[in-house]
Design an enzyme around this catalytic site. Sequence first.
Site, PDB file in Angstrom:
ATOM      1  CE  LYS A 206      -3.464   2.766   0.137  1.00 44.70           C
ATOM      2  NZ  LYS A 206      -4.476   2.829   1.180  1.00 44.70           N
ATOM      3  N   GLY A 255      -1.846  19.901 -12.924  1.00 43.10           N
ATOM      4  CA  GLY A 255      -2.705  20.882 -12.285  1.00 43.10           C
ATOM      5  C   GLY A 255      -2.220  21.235 -10.909  1.00 43.10           C
ATOM      6  CB  CYS A 262      -5.243   8.299   1.432  1.00 44.36           C
ATOM      7  SG  CYS A 262      -6.680   7.586   2.244  1.00 44.36           S
ATOM      8  CE  LYS A 265      -3.393   8.470   6.204  1.00 51.53           C
ATOM      9  NZ  LYS A 265      -3.248   7.119   6.766  1.00 51.53           N
ATOM     10  CE  LYS A 325     -11.146  11.077  -6.119  1.00 52.50           C
ATOM     11  NZ  LYS A 325     -10.646   9.679  -6.175  1.00 52.50           N
TER      12      LYS A 325
END
Length: 436
Positions: A206, A255, A262, A265, A325
Amino acid sequence: MRMSVIGCGYLGAVHAAAMASLGHEVIGVDVDEGRVAALSRGQAPFFEPQLDDLLASGRATGRLRFGTRIEDAAGATVHFLAVGTPQQPHGPAADLRFVDAAVDALLPHLRPGDVVAGKSTVPVGTAARLAGLVHDRGATLAWNPEFLREGWAVHDTLTPDRIVVGTDSGAAGERAVAVLRDVYRAAIEAGIPFLATDLATAELVKGAANAFLATKISFINAMAEIAEAADADIALLAEALGHDTRIGPRYLGSGIGFGGGCLPKDIRAFAARAEELGRREAVGFLHEVDAINLRRRDRAVQLVVDALAGRVFGRRIAVLGAAFKPFSDDVRDSPALDVAVRLRGLGADVVVTDPAAIDNARALHPQLGYTSDRDEALRGADAVVVVTEWDEYRRALSPAHAGSLVRGRVVVDGRNCLDAAAWRAAGWTYRGMGRR
């Protein structure tokens, strides 16, 4: 299969509802009484497409319940840990207090043969530290990281790109892998790759994935800085790069950069853990990735200042977007709000609009002006800044319609999501992030 999900925030609520939709019997446990009450009514306490329908379905079948007592998790075969791992208040490392508290609370209710499956994003080595506590109860610890995109979380849970399960070697680990294969049987039968690894590798997957994605985003934004200096067009450059099969087009949208709870950090925690392991030089580039990302916010503000010829004080500026987002109401580390706050700090009269995140944004930054009505935000503005690429800004907002409302005819495209030629042809001063 009977399972519990410990922690019913963004990750846990989605996972619990998705598992129930697959036919499992699920109890979600969280200490937040208000959150549990909302979920029990079938209402998600945050905006996520399709989740309310999944919650309602789970309640109707009786397979999905929520509660505040950890005792309710007793009797489950699999216990998913889905609590938050925020950045520490005074440093980049992950704060593992919630993970540790969840495990400590769960331990008295474990039975021999149970599987505790960690889904939270943790620094490598966390699972090894917790495994002994779980094994002492006759249960087995596995690590099963999540790979959710906000706005697509239901889809990503039910049809993930891959399923990763890390365990210790030996019979107990093999049994835990078999149990989790059964949990995810529908996805595996649909052809989703299932990777069985050791604990450390599962934890690293991850962090490494997020580090790679952040690097790709910051790379194209670094190229945008060069494109500006060279009078090139970053949009065309990104398109050309994306046709290279070794690179691909995804995450090459230049952009204002990334935000949310998530990616920022997680890359900081990943780098911090690497430094603890004595490998600072291996992740030195991540510090520059972070710096490039934050620098893009500075550039967006500067584009507004330049477009208004330096006269920002007292000017009305409409900021389109508050969430980090689209398809989300998450305002954690939101570039949109960061830009809005900085412009207000320069003396501008800032009005923020967003289809889903206004309440969360107002709670975080009450000093800003807010409206959920896009046209109200535009009315009388001296400049417009597009910072979250919701469809109602990216596709549904025309230069002609905006021109009937906006006084200044200045637009700063923080996501390079507008048709620059169309806005310029309509007489607007258009500024993009590295676009000509």
